[in-house]
Design an enzyme around this catalytic site. Structure first.
Site, PDB file in Angstrom:
ATOM      1  CG  ASN A  46      -0.436  -0.185   2.518  1.00 58.89           C
ATOM      2  OD1 ASN A  46       0.619  -0.778   2.690  1.00 58.89           O
ATOM      3  ND2 ASN A  46      -1.139   0.330   3.511  1.00 58.89           N
ATOM      4  CD  GLU A  48      -1.582   4.683   4.625  1.00 59.62           C
ATOM      5  OE1 GLU A  48      -1.109   5.521   5.413  1.00 59.62           O
ATOM      6  OE2 GLU A  48      -2.307   3.734   5.003  1.00 59.62           O
ATOM      7  CB  CYS A  57      -5.354  -1.264  -1.816  1.00 57.68           C
ATOM      8  SG  CYS A  57      -6.681  -0.573  -0.819  1.00 57.68           S
ATOM      9  CD  GLU A  59      -5.438  -5.900  -1.506  1.00 56.78           C
ATOM     10  OE1 GLU A  59      -4.944  -4.771  -1.348  1.00 56.78           O
ATOM     11  OE2 GLU A  59      -6.189  -6.428  -0.672  1.00 56.78           O
ATOM     12  CB  CYS A  91     -10.939  -2.911   0.579  1.00 52.69           C
ATOM     13  SG  CYS A  91     -10.304  -2.209  -0.954  1.00 52.69           S
ATOM     14  CB  CYS A  94      -8.722  -4.621  -3.486  1.00 54.28           C
ATOM     15  SG  CYS A  94      -7.635  -3.194  -3.305  1.00 54.28           S
TER      16      CYS A  94
HETATM   17  N1  THU Z   1      -5.407  -1.475   2.377  1.00 52.16           N
HETATM   18  C1  THU Z   1      -4.839  -2.317   1.474  1.00 52.16           C
HETATM   19  O1  THU Z   1      -3.673  -2.138   1.086  1.00 52.16           O
HETATM   20  N2  THU Z   1      -5.591  -3.361   0.996  1.00 52.16           N
HETATM   21  C2  THU Z   1      -6.869  -3.614   1.352  1.00 52.16           C
HETATM   22  O2  THU Z   1      -7.487  -4.534   0.827  1.00 52.16           O
HETATM   23  C3  THU Z   1      -7.498  -2.806   2.400  1.00 52.16           C
HETATM   24  C4  THU Z   1      -6.754  -1.615   2.874  1.00 52.16           C
HETATM   25  C5  THU Z   1      -4.618  -0.346   2.868  1.00 52.16           C
HETATM   26  C6  THU Z   1      -5.109   1.001   2.425  1.00 52.16           C
HETATM   27  C7  THU Z   1      -4.559   1.908   3.493  1.00 52.16           C
HETATM   28  O3  THU Z   1      -3.240   2.278   3.145  1.00 52.16           O
HETATM   29  C8  THU Z   1      -4.528   1.030   4.728  1.00 52.16           C
HETATM   30  O4  THU Z   1      -4.649  -0.303   4.279  1.00 52.16           O
HETATM   31  C9  THU Z   1      -5.631   1.323   5.714  1.00 52.16           C
HETATM   32  O5  THU Z   1      -6.866   1.284   5.119  1.00 52.16           O
END
Ligand code: THU
Length: 138
Positions: A46, A48, A57, A59, A91, A94
């Site tokens: 991920n 940010e 994310c 994925e 999520c 994704c």
């Molecule tokens: N996140 C992912 O990388 N994959 C997911 O399927 C759910 C959430 C990340 C996004 C963000 O950087 C952190 O987790 C918190 O939501």
């Protein structure tokens, strides 16, 4: 045989990617790895941003790596790796992104530092995925 999913390799690659996560805002590091057959693995973390909704994310990062390297090939297995003990599944957004490239029987495994889930079908995680509207009557 290279056609059989090497879950240990996939977990190792997802965890390595997780180590590079840029998650200073949530503090929640995620790594993901995709298996497309022939032993090929594509991994991402991920990423940010100070503008919170711009986060990407793990994925989605892994999908970007795959597309950039070999284009759209069927994803057969996915690992999502987080820290701690609580398993984290992709999520909703994704799940849809994975469905775009997933083989019909694609499997998803969630792992933490202490646990591995049994593999689950992406189609169980996202039944009735939205599909190409170009193929539908309008
Ligand atoms: N996140 C992912 O990388 N994959 C997911 O399927 C759910 C959430 C990340 C996004 C963000 O950087 C952190 O987790 C918190 O939501």
């Amino acid at each position: 045989m290279s056609d059989v999913v090497d879950w240990d390799l996939l977990v190792a690659r997802a965890e390595a990617a997780r180590g590079n996560a840029h998650a200073p805002y949530s503090g929640f590091s995620v790594g993901s790895a995709l298996w497309v057959g022939d032993g090929q693995v594509f991994a991402g973390c991920n990423v940010e941003n100070a503008a919170f909704p711009s986060a990407q994310c793990a994925e989605a990062s892994a999908i970007g790596v795959m597309i950039s390297a070999v284009g759209a090939v069927p994803i057969r297995a996915v690992v999502v790796a987080t820290r701690g003990d609580t398993l984290t599944w992709p999520c909703g957004n994704c799940r849809q992104k994975l469905a775009e490239f997933a083989a019909p029987d694609a499997l998803v495994m969630a792992v933490t530092e202490t646990r591995r889930s049994p593999p689950r079908r992406l189609t169980d995680l996202l039944p009735a995925a939205f599909v190409d509207f170009e193929a539908q009557p309008r």
